[in-house]
Write an enzyme that holds these catalytic residues in place. Structure first.
Site, mmCIF file in Angstrom:
data_model
loop_
_atom_site.group_PDB
_atom_site.id
_atom_site.type_symbol
_atom_site.label_atom_id
_atom_site.label_comp_id
_atom_site.label_asym_id
_atom_site.label_seq_id
_atom_site.Cartn_x
_atom_site.Cartn_y
_atom_site.Cartn_z
ATOM 1 C CG ASP A 164 29.602 31.035 48.414
ATOM 2 O OD1 ASP A 164 30.453 31.779 47.898
ATOM 3 O OD2 ASP A 164 29.887 30.069 49.132
ATOM 4 C CG HIS A 204 34.609 51.141 30.981
ATOM 5 N ND1 HIS A 204 35.528 50.407 31.674
ATOM 6 C CD2 HIS A 204 33.573 50.310 30.774
ATOM 7 C CE1 HIS A 204 35.079 49.185 31.856
ATOM 8 N NE2 HIS A 204 33.887 49.105 31.303
ATOM 9 C CE LYS A 252 36.336 42.072 36.068
ATOM 10 N NZ LYS A 252 35.639 43.338 35.904
ATOM 11 C CD GLU A 270 34.231 46.702 36.214
ATOM 12 O OE1 GLU A 270 34.475 45.659 36.847
ATOM 13 O OE2 GLU A 270 34.376 46.803 34.987
HETATM 14 C C1 MEV Z 1 35.410 44.881 32.390
HETATM 15 O O1 MEV Z 1 35.078 44.723 33.741
HETATM 16 C C2 MEV Z 1 34.900 43.722 31.592
HETATM 17 C C3 MEV Z 1 35.314 43.682 30.127
HETATM 18 O O2 MEV Z 1 36.738 43.768 30.022
HETATM 19 C C4 MEV Z 1 34.825 42.381 29.570
HETATM 20 C C5 MEV Z 1 35.314 42.034 28.190
HETATM 21 O O3 MEV Z 1 36.375 42.505 27.793
HETATM 22 O O4 MEV Z 1 34.623 41.231 27.533
HETATM 23 C C6 MEV Z 1 34.763 44.853 29.377
#
Ligand code: MEV
Length: 434
Positions: A291, A388, A275, A82
């Protein structure tokens, strides 16, 4: 249905798959061959990791320098597909380097495994019987534990838990382990399978249970390791939080706290929040040959330990101090598994100074915290898309087969603009049409 696929040679496997699904697609076979390192020693190693291998699947390995952890400098290896994850780690690392770096501490390193079984007799008698055979159960694993004991690990405790309120006749033998610098999955599972054998033998030779049954259901480690846990934190004066994106450090600290509070109360936000943490955690876990499914499963179950899925990071503002930390159960190893076998895993561990398991737990937790800091910082200031989309532009340019000159022009053009696939495509068309 195809029987005996695994017995075919690699060439035969490729031909079978290609003939079946890619007959008119001449490129597909070439693609597999392109990523396959014909006849090399490295390919032989790769082929032994898994079954039915046709080729290799590459992911980028990046590094994030400037991590100051407990007063020591680290360059983190990160395997991730990513865009922006490594850039975010770098930004966070630099930000906290100037403010004293990350501090960590290990809360525990215990892991557990269970033998799940059914028993239809008298509870009290069973617990008496268990006390009697406990030593025997331990001794029966002596051959398995010998090496682990030399490395400072072994079986720590054994107990039986009555689970009959949840499922009729259900009990579990709960074992705690120390696995030193290995993740210890094979060690734990071998001990558990031996416990179940010994338990059955002893049970069958016990006259008081002549009229009862004991049925072993399964013996397996638990990937939930709340007692194998690490804390990583950063701390500074609120005034010291200011930087080019943070004009008002008090407002930033307040907004930051609210953002964490939202991730503590709202599941839809908490999942995305965690995430993002796992973007940092998994990248290092994968680079060091661990793992990531186990680490993920454990982290998410820990996030729900209070009955609601919550943020794994926390913040405290006390007077003028900003304190921010992650509490993460994490079971990894720095010996065994892929650590010596996969050349780039071996390299990544060297890059980290060949850490022991505790030190790697600390580094991974820091990577998660750093990633979360970068995400929240962007979200509550500039927004996430700015960074991003810059990285995304690179992917779009690759997709559109741009040459060096076109790339330069497009990067310059989009420097102060919002990127989208169609806008880039249109601008490229313009450039190509002169
Ligand atoms: C993107 O991979 C992860 C984010 O969405 C995490 C977050 O919103 O805290 C940027």
């Amino acid at each position: 249905m195809k029987s005996g696929f695994s017995k075919l040679t690699k060439k035969e496997k490729i031909n079978w798959v290609v003939d079946k699904l890619f007959v008119d697609d001449v490129e597909s076979k070439k693609l597999l061959e392109q990523y396959h390192l014909s006849n090399s020693d490295l390919q032989k190693i790769h082929d032994d990791f898994s079954e039915n291998t046709l080729s290799n699947f590459l992911l980028p390995l990046g590094v994030a320098p400037n991590f100051l952890i407990d007063g020591k400098d680290f360059i983190l290896p990160m395997v991730v597909e990513e865009s922006s994850v490594v850039a975010a780690a770098c930004n966070s690392a630099k930000f906290w380097y100037k403010r004293g770096g990350f501090k960590t501490r290990i809360i525990g390193t215990k892991k557990t495994g269970q033998v799940h079984f059914l028993f239809d007799g008298n509870k009290k008698e069973f617990f008496k019987f268990f006390d009697k055979i406990k030593e025997k159960l331990m001794f029966s694993c002596d051959d398995i534990t010998a090496n682990m004991k030399k490395r400072g690990g072994g079986i720590i405790s054994l107990s039986v838990l009555d689970k009959t309120k949840e499922i009729e006749n259900y009990y579990k033998l709960n074992a705690e382990f120390e696995t030193a610098d290995s993740m210890g999955a094979n060690f734990i599972n071998s001990c558990l399978e031996q416990f179940s054998k010994t338990l059955e033998i002893e049970f069958n030779s016990e006259p008081r249970f002549n009229d009862n049954n004991l049925e072993i259901i399964m013996s397996i480690l638990s990937n939930y390791t709340p007692n194998c846990k690490v804390i990583a934190e950063v701390e500074c004066e609120i005034n010291d939080l200011s930087d080019k994106d943070i004009a008002d450090s008090n407002l930033f600290a307040k907004k930051f706290k609210t953002a964490i509070k939202i991730a503590e109360k709202d599941t839809s936000r908490a999942v995305t929040h965690n995430k993002g943490i796992m973007n940092g955690v998994d990248s290092v876990v994968i680079a060091t040959g661990n793992d990531f499914r186990a680490v993920e499963a454990c982290a998410h179950s820990y996030a729900s330990k209070d009955g609601q899925y919550k943020s794994l990071t926390h913040v405290e503002i006390n007077k003028n101090k900003f304190k921010y930390w992650i509490e993460l159960p994490i079971s990894i190893g720095t010996v065994g598994g892929l650590t010596k076998l996969h050349p780039l895993v071996n390299w990544s561990l060297k890059l980290l100074g060949n850490p022991n398991a505790k030190d790697l737990m600390k580094i991974i937790a820091v990577s998660g915290l750093a990633q979360n800091f970068a995400a929240i910082k962007s979200l509550i200031t500039t927004g996430i898309q700015k960074g991003h989309m810059k990285m995304h532009l690179s992917n779009i340019l690759n997709m559109l087969d741009t040459d060096d000159d076109e790339r330069l022009k497009l990067i310059k053009f989009f420097d102060d603009k919002v990127v989208s696939h169609s806008l880039v495509k249109n601008k490229l068309k313009e450039i190509r049409n002169g």
